[in-house]
Design a protein around this motif. Structure first.
Motif, mmCIF file in Angstrom:
data_model
loop_
_atom_site.group_PDB
_atom_site.id
_atom_site.type_symbol
_atom_site.label_atom_id
_atom_site.label_comp_id
_atom_site.label_asym_id
_atom_site.label_seq_id
_atom_site.Cartn_x
_atom_site.Cartn_y
_atom_site.Cartn_z
ATOM 1 N N ASN A 202 0.802 -1.219 0.000
ATOM 2 C CA ASN A 202 0.000 0.000 0.000
ATOM 3 C C ASN A 202 0.841 1.278 0.000
ATOM 4 O O ASN A 202 0.316 2.358 0.227
ATOM 5 C CB ASN A 202 -0.984 0.010 1.175
ATOM 6 N N CYS A 203 2.160 1.167 -0.262
ATOM 7 C CA CYS A 203 2.970 2.384 -0.327
ATOM 8 C C CYS A 203 2.504 3.226 -1.520
ATOM 9 O O CYS A 203 1.764 2.748 -2.380
ATOM 10 C CB CYS A 203 4.461 2.069 -0.418
ATOM 11 N N SER A 204 2.962 4.462 -1.583
ATOM 12 C CA SER A 204 2.476 5.376 -2.616
ATOM 13 C C SER A 204 2.748 4.880 -4.036
ATOM 14 O O SER A 204 1.932 5.064 -4.927
ATOM 15 C CB SER A 204 3.089 6.765 -2.422
ATOM 16 N N LEU A 205 3.861 4.208 -4.277
ATOM 17 C CA LEU A 205 4.179 3.714 -5.618
ATOM 18 C C LEU A 205 3.431 2.423 -5.925
ATOM 19 O O LEU A 205 2.775 2.308 -6.957
ATOM 20 C CB LEU A 205 5.690 3.506 -5.770
ATOM 21 N N CYS A 206 3.520 1.438 -5.040
ATOM 22 C CA CYS A 206 2.877 0.141 -5.294
ATOM 23 C C CYS A 206 1.364 0.267 -5.410
ATOM 24 O O CYS A 206 0.744 -0.412 -6.226
ATOM 25 C CB CYS A 206 3.238 -0.862 -4.207
ATOM 26 N N ARG A 207 0.787 1.113 -4.602
ATOM 27 C CA ARG A 207 -0.664 1.324 -4.667
ATOM 28 C C ARG A 207 -1.051 1.794 -6.068
ATOM 29 O O ARG A 207 -2.047 1.354 -6.626
ATOM 30 C CB ARG A 207 -1.071 2.343 -3.607
ATOM 31 N N SER B 107 0.981 -5.726 2.149
ATOM 32 C CA SER B 107 2.010 -5.274 3.080
ATOM 33 C C SER B 107 1.775 -3.810 3.402
ATOM 34 O O SER B 107 1.345 -3.043 2.541
ATOM 35 C CB SER B 107 3.398 -5.423 2.458
ATOM 36 N N ASP B 108 2.092 -3.408 4.611
ATOM 37 C CA ASP B 108 1.890 -2.027 5.036
ATOM 38 C C ASP B 108 3.119 -1.186 4.720
ATOM 39 O O ASP B 108 3.940 -0.897 5.581
ATOM 40 C CB ASP B 108 1.563 -1.972 6.528
ATOM 41 N N GLY B 109 3.260 -0.812 3.456
ATOM 42 C CA GLY B 109 4.386 0.004 3.032
ATOM 43 C C GLY B 109 4.265 1.456 3.459
ATOM 44 O O GLY B 109 5.256 2.187 3.493
ATOM 45 N N ILE B 110 3.048 1.897 3.793
ATOM 46 C CA ILE B 110 2.859 3.272 4.273
ATOM 47 C C ILE B 110 3.579 3.461 5.608
ATOM 48 O O ILE B 110 4.188 4.496 5.863
ATOM 49 C CB ILE B 110 1.360 3.603 4.421
ATOM 50 N N ASN B 111 3.535 2.435 6.450
ATOM 51 C CA ASN B 111 4.170 2.475 7.773
ATOM 52 C C ASN B 111 5.384 1.557 7.809
ATOM 53 O O ASN B 111 5.537 0.729 8.694
ATOM 54 C CB ASN B 111 3.160 2.064 8.849
ATOM 55 N N HIS B 112 6.258 1.715 6.836
ATOM 56 C CA HIS B 112 7.449 0.869 6.691
ATOM 57 C C HIS B 112 8.371 1.075 7.902
ATOM 58 O O HIS B 112 8.600 2.203 8.332
ATOM 59 C CB HIS B 112 8.177 1.232 5.400
#
Length: 134
Positions: free
Chosen positions: A43-48, A125-130
Motif C-alpha cells: 500500500n505504499c504510494s508507488l505500489c498502490r 504489506s503495510d508500506g505506508i508504515n514501513h
C-alpha cells in the motif's frame, strides 16, 4: 499471512520461468525452484498506484536475457529500493526491495502464461508504515 504457490489456474510455475515486459523489449528468466514465494501487494504510494502482485526471489535468481539497456531505474523517498521499468512500454518488471536488499520483488504479471487475476486473497504489506521510516 504468507502465500506461496506452485501453480496458478492449472499452470505450473517452472523452476526457470520466463518473464517479459509488455512490448517484449525486456526478457528475463527467474529461478523459482519453490514456486512463487511471499506473494503480496503493497500500500505504499508507488505500489498502490502500480496495483501489482509481487513475489520475492534472491538477487541471484534473476537473469536479464535481453533489454537490460531498456530498463529504467526509479527511486523515491529513502532511495533504498530500486524499481525497474521498461522504458518503451512502461511495465514495472522488478525492484530491489527496501525491506530486504538481498531480494528482488518481481511483477507476477510479467511471468509468461500466468494471469495474476487468477490468484485469490493476496495479502497487502503495510508500506505506508514501513519500519525503515521510523
Amino acid at each position: 499471512m504468507t502465500i506461496d504457490l506452485h501453480t496458478v489456474a492449472g499452470v505450473t510455475i517452472q523452476k526457470k520461468h520466463r518473464a517479459t515486459c509488455h512490448c517484449g523489449s525486456v526478457e528475463f528468466e527467474l529461478n523459482l525452484p519453490n514456486g512463487l514465494i511471499d506473494l503480496r501487494r503493497c500500500n505504499c504510494s508507488l505500489c498502490r498506484r502500480k496495483g501489482i502482485i509481487s513475489a520475492s526471489i534472491p538477487l541471484s535468481s534473476i537473469n536479464i536475457i535481453k533489454g537490460e539497456e531498456t530498463l529504467t531505474l526509479y527511486q523515491f523517498n529513502t532511495k533504498t529500493a530500486k524499481h525497474y521499468f521498461c522504458s518503451r512500454c512502461g511495465i514495472y518488471t522488478h525492484h530491489q526491495r527496501r525491506s530486504d536488499a538481498s531480494q528482488y520483488g518481481f511483477n507476477v504479471a510479467c511471468l509468461e502464461e500466468i494471469n495474476p487475476l487468477d490468484i485469490p486473497n493476496i495479502p497487502t504489506s503495510d508500506g505506508i508504515n514501513h519500519p525503515s521510516d521510523r
